[in-house]
Design a protein around this motif. Sequence first.
Motif, PDB file in Angstrom:
ATOM      1  N   MET A  82      -0.205  -4.184   4.943  1.00 21.07           N
ATOM      2  CA  MET A  82      -1.189  -4.619   3.937  1.00 21.07           C
ATOM      3  C   MET A  82      -0.509  -4.763   2.573  1.00 21.07           C
ATOM      4  O   MET A  82      -0.828  -4.047   1.633  1.00 21.07           O
ATOM      5  N   CYS A 109      -2.241   5.026   5.524  1.00 23.68           N
ATOM      6  CA  CYS A 109      -3.667   4.780   5.749  1.00 23.68           C
ATOM      7  C   CYS A 109      -3.958   4.375   7.175  1.00 23.68           C
ATOM      8  O   CYS A 109      -5.003   3.794   7.458  1.00 23.68           O
ATOM      9  N   CYS A 126       0.868  -1.175   0.000  1.00 16.67           N
ATOM     10  CA  CYS A 126       0.000   0.000   0.000  1.00 16.67           C
ATOM     11  C   CYS A 126       0.906   1.225   0.000  1.00 16.67           C
ATOM     12  O   CYS A 126       1.852   1.304   0.764  1.00 16.67           O
ATOM     13  N   GLU A 170      -0.191   4.510   0.237  1.00 16.70           N
ATOM     14  CA  GLU A 170      -0.809   5.737   0.741  1.00 16.70           C
ATOM     15  C   GLU A 170      -0.998   5.557   2.234  1.00 16.70           C
ATOM     16  O   GLU A 170      -1.710   4.635   2.654  1.00 16.70           O
ATOM     17  N   HIS A 189      -0.611   0.488   8.088  1.00 18.08           N
ATOM     18  CA  HIS A 189      -0.331   0.792   6.684  1.00 18.08           C
ATOM     19  C   HIS A 189       0.774  -0.103   6.120  1.00 18.08           C
ATOM     20  O   HIS A 189       0.707  -0.543   4.970  1.00 18.08           O
TER      21      HIS A 189
HETATM   22 CU   LIG Z   1      -3.533   1.201   2.925  1.00 18.37          CU
END
Ligand SMILES: [Cu+2]
Lengths: 57, 372
Positions: free
Chosen positions: B235, B228, B224, B226, B232
């Motif tokens: 993932m 988040c 991932c 971005e 984060h």
């Molecule tokens: Cu994410």
Amino acid sequence: MWEVVKSVLAAFFGVQKEQRRCEDFQHGRAAVFITVGLLMAMLLVVLVALVAVVAAR
Amino acid sequence: MRTLLVWLAGGLSLAGSIQVAMANGWNMPVGVTELSGNIHSLHMTIFWICVAIGVVVFGVMFYSLFRYRHAKGAKAANFHENIVVEVVWTAIPLLILIGMAVPATATLKQMYDASEADLDILVTGQQWRWRYDYLGEDVAFTSNLGTPRAQIRGEEAFGENYLLEVDEPLVVPVNRKVRFLFTSDDVIHSWWVPDLAVKQDSVPGFINENWVRIDEPGVYRGQCAELCGKDHAFMPIVVHAMEEEAFDTWLADRRAAASQEAQGIDREWAMDELMERGEQVYTAVCVSCHQEDGSGNPPAFPALAGNQALLDDRDRHIDTVVDGVSGAAMPAFRSTLNPVEIAAVITYERNAWGNDSGDSVQPSEIAERLSD
Ligand SMILES: [Cu+2]
């Protein structure tokens, strides 16, 4: 009129002779330069859009 | 003559160090799709144009500084305008920019053409996992971090693909055009796999498109991209590109398994069956907030182990997992887990870690609750 267009084109390009600049400031009217400038800016947008449409085909 | 040699040596060592840096993986990867190759060569074209400009501009600058230095009695030339020079230094960048725009536009056009795909996959970002729906194929699953928590806590040595491994990878065929539709259930995530040259934001309430046609079978990893939230970094994305026949078999197997699980909703499940399935679901989906031993992280993430109030109120337990807690970080699982998984994970929570309610929740009960 052609002189105005030439001056606006020079402004678009970003290079102008000092002598021409002085002439424009002595003889020209601001409103004329602004109007021609706006019209030619629109023309540029249309031109770029046309190129984009042709390129996207 | 001597200056020329110095320049030549300088230029060669610059080009040499760039080559070394690229060979060591500091550059963008060439990737495994035709498009990723095109993006890479566009990147290199622009890069070398920039290098050439840099060499010429700084070369002239340093040469002038040295050659016309004050110590040698150089005098500055004080002139105001020079139309020829000004036109030249305006026209050259203009031509360079046009020269860069042409290949860049051609590549962009190719990137945006997601039409006529052979397979559509809906990719949904969730805190903190990815969900993949093979649209029209009745196959959907979530892909969770596969790295054991003990490695993350530093109790075990790191594995080879530390934080780049998942329980269930996304499986796609080679040589077919696969279109991805990206969205999110909560915050903005970004699905990024460098070898596929795809980095696309997944935004709640929006659908973004991207596509791949992979040339070589293999396993491609990403993350991932971005920020988040808390997990984060946990993932990751794993894409398993298979030969076409192998993919078709895989898809058929998954479809069969899905319909089997759907049939499982109607039958009575035994306690240890539910516990086993529940532990799988719990480990994949709930541990990141409630911990392996159910101890949570109070006060924000309540303990489930020894939570007598929860054990006494079975209905609230079901409601919480199905509908989530609005205003808190507890997600609703009604659409991300199926009735079997929800029933199993609740049963597990009510009977694991010394919780001994002794009661179970049947998938049929959840299915009924969901259809209300
Ligand atoms: Cu994410």
